[in-house]
Design a protein around this motif. Sequence first.
Motif, short mmCIF file in Angstrom:
data_model
loop_
_atom_site.label_atom_id
_atom_site.label_comp_id
_atom_site.label_asym_id
_atom_site.label_seq_id
_atom_site.Cartn_x
_atom_site.Cartn_y
_atom_site.Cartn_z
N LEU A 171 0.83 -1.20 0.00
CA LEU A 171 0.00 0.00 0.00
C LEU A 171 0.86 1.25 0.00
CD1 LEU A 171 -2.75 1.41 0.24
CD2 LEU A 171 -2.55 1.14 2.73
N SER A 174 2.73 1.48 -3.56
CA SER A 174 1.95 1.65 -4.78
C SER A 174 0.77 2.59 -4.64
CB SER A 174 1.42 0.29 -5.23
OG SER A 174 0.41 -0.19 -4.36
N GLY A 175 0.32 2.82 -3.40
CA GLY A 175 -0.86 3.62 -3.18
C GLY A 175 -2.15 2.86 -3.41
N VAL A 176 -2.05 1.55 -3.67
CA VAL A 176 -3.22 0.71 -3.96
C VAL A 176 -3.28 -0.41 -2.93
CG1 VAL A 176 -4.31 -0.80 -5.67
CG2 VAL A 176 -3.00 1.21 -6.42
N PRO A 177 -4.43 -0.66 -2.32
CA PRO A 177 -4.54 -1.80 -1.41
C PRO A 177 -4.15 -3.09 -2.13
CG PRO A 177 -6.46 -0.38 -1.20
CD PRO A 177 -5.69 0.12 -2.38
N ASP A 180 -6.78 -5.05 -3.99
CA ASP A 180 -7.20 -4.46 -5.26
C ASP A 180 -6.15 -4.67 -6.35
OD1 ASP A 180 -9.50 -3.62 -3.99
OD2 ASP A 180 -8.76 -1.57 -3.64
N PHE A 181 -4.90 -4.55 -5.98
CA PHE A 181 -3.82 -4.79 -6.95
C PHE A 181 -3.89 -6.22 -7.48
CE2 PHE A 181 0.37 -5.89 -8.45
CZ PHE A 181 0.85 -4.74 -9.04
N THR A 184 -7.02 -6.47 -9.88
CA THR A 184 -6.99 -5.77 -11.16
C THR A 184 -5.76 -6.07 -12.01
OG1 THR A 184 -5.95 -3.80 -10.17
CG2 THR A 184 -8.36 -3.87 -10.24
N GLU A 185 -4.65 -6.41 -11.37
CA GLU A 185 -3.40 -6.60 -12.11
C GLU A 185 -3.04 -8.07 -12.32
OE1 GLU A 185 -1.83 -4.02 -13.41
OE2 GLU A 185 -3.31 -2.66 -12.52
#
Length: 395
Positions: A171, A174-177, A180-181, A184-185
Amino acid sequence: MAHLQGQYDPRFEAVRELLAQNLETGKELGASLYVNIDGEEVLDLWGGWCEREHIRPWQADTIVNVFSGTKTVASLALLMMVDRGLLDVDAPVAHYWPEFAQNGKESVLVRHVMSHTAGLPAWEPPFSFEDAADIRGSTDRLAAQAGWWEPGTRASYHASSFGHLVSEIALRASGVPLRDFIRTEIAEPLEADFILGLGGDQFDRVATIYPADDPAPAPAPTVDADRQPTVEEQISLRTRLGSFSGTLGDPLTVFNSEAWRRTDFAGSSGHANARGLGRCLTALANDGWARGRRLLSPEAIALVFREQASGIDAYYARPIRWGIGYALAPQEKKERGPLPFLRPGPRTCYWYGTGGSMGIVDAERRITIAYAMNQCQSGRRSQNGAYYDAILDSL
């Protein structure tokens, strides 16, 4: 009976027969098995039931808690962040997470966390599942806590704390939980059934998970009354006292609860099937490629095989070679490690979950093997080694 379904290359007929027999005889309740070689899905089988009462057949999209198999996908996500320049495994954790530097942890590196050598294998006891579910509070506790040893000098499996640590690092970097990463990735692009933190609309896909009927005791130190415990024994005991996995009560109730399924513990609460887990890991076996997408560079994959520790892991009291994010297979002969059936290999990495689920990658031979089931097994009743041997013997 719920018939075995899926597809497989004819050379794996013995593997199909083994899985079918185990489902027929009750050694398995419901299970899925997956093999990918050189980017090709050569075996993808599933069958059995989601409940002991035989209510729902195990379907192609059935998912189940893979416990610590979750760590394999969490580590993959962090390696992808390394590839994107968001994270450096040789940088201090505090570079991304300044609060982590409390109590002398300035020298803990990201690779120490990913290789279970950071000195934070658990929380200072007492600690409970309710404490762990307070993600912010429990993560802050790890940041404030002093390390139990000098980072990088010994290994002891970070069973419960790993997920909280890597989630916060991801987090901050990347700034993303992390959940979620991963979605989505990794999971969505690969059409992989792997979910960290279930939503209520996904519960009907989940198979009930059952604890082993004859659970083997968790590896724990045995200390004679007339001597002082060794450092390794002290670490092992202290880890169990400070791990939420040791405070959960009835596992049948807890691990099938809504509260557990909704948690995004990146070390233990991921839900998947063998295909989903295997598709995520195939990038490690295929120069970073999976289903036509480039997830990693060869340089990032090489990090996995940078040995960080080798010898007796304090938590397991067994030999483990730790790379970055994964355990590494023995190089010359079989060892009595966590998966004693694992054959030696120069570039084989793996990890597994409570009850038998596993993900194994042989990057040398470009083979990925994954397995997920809902009847947990233990000791000589575990089927994962039998499937592994049958797969390799079919090649």
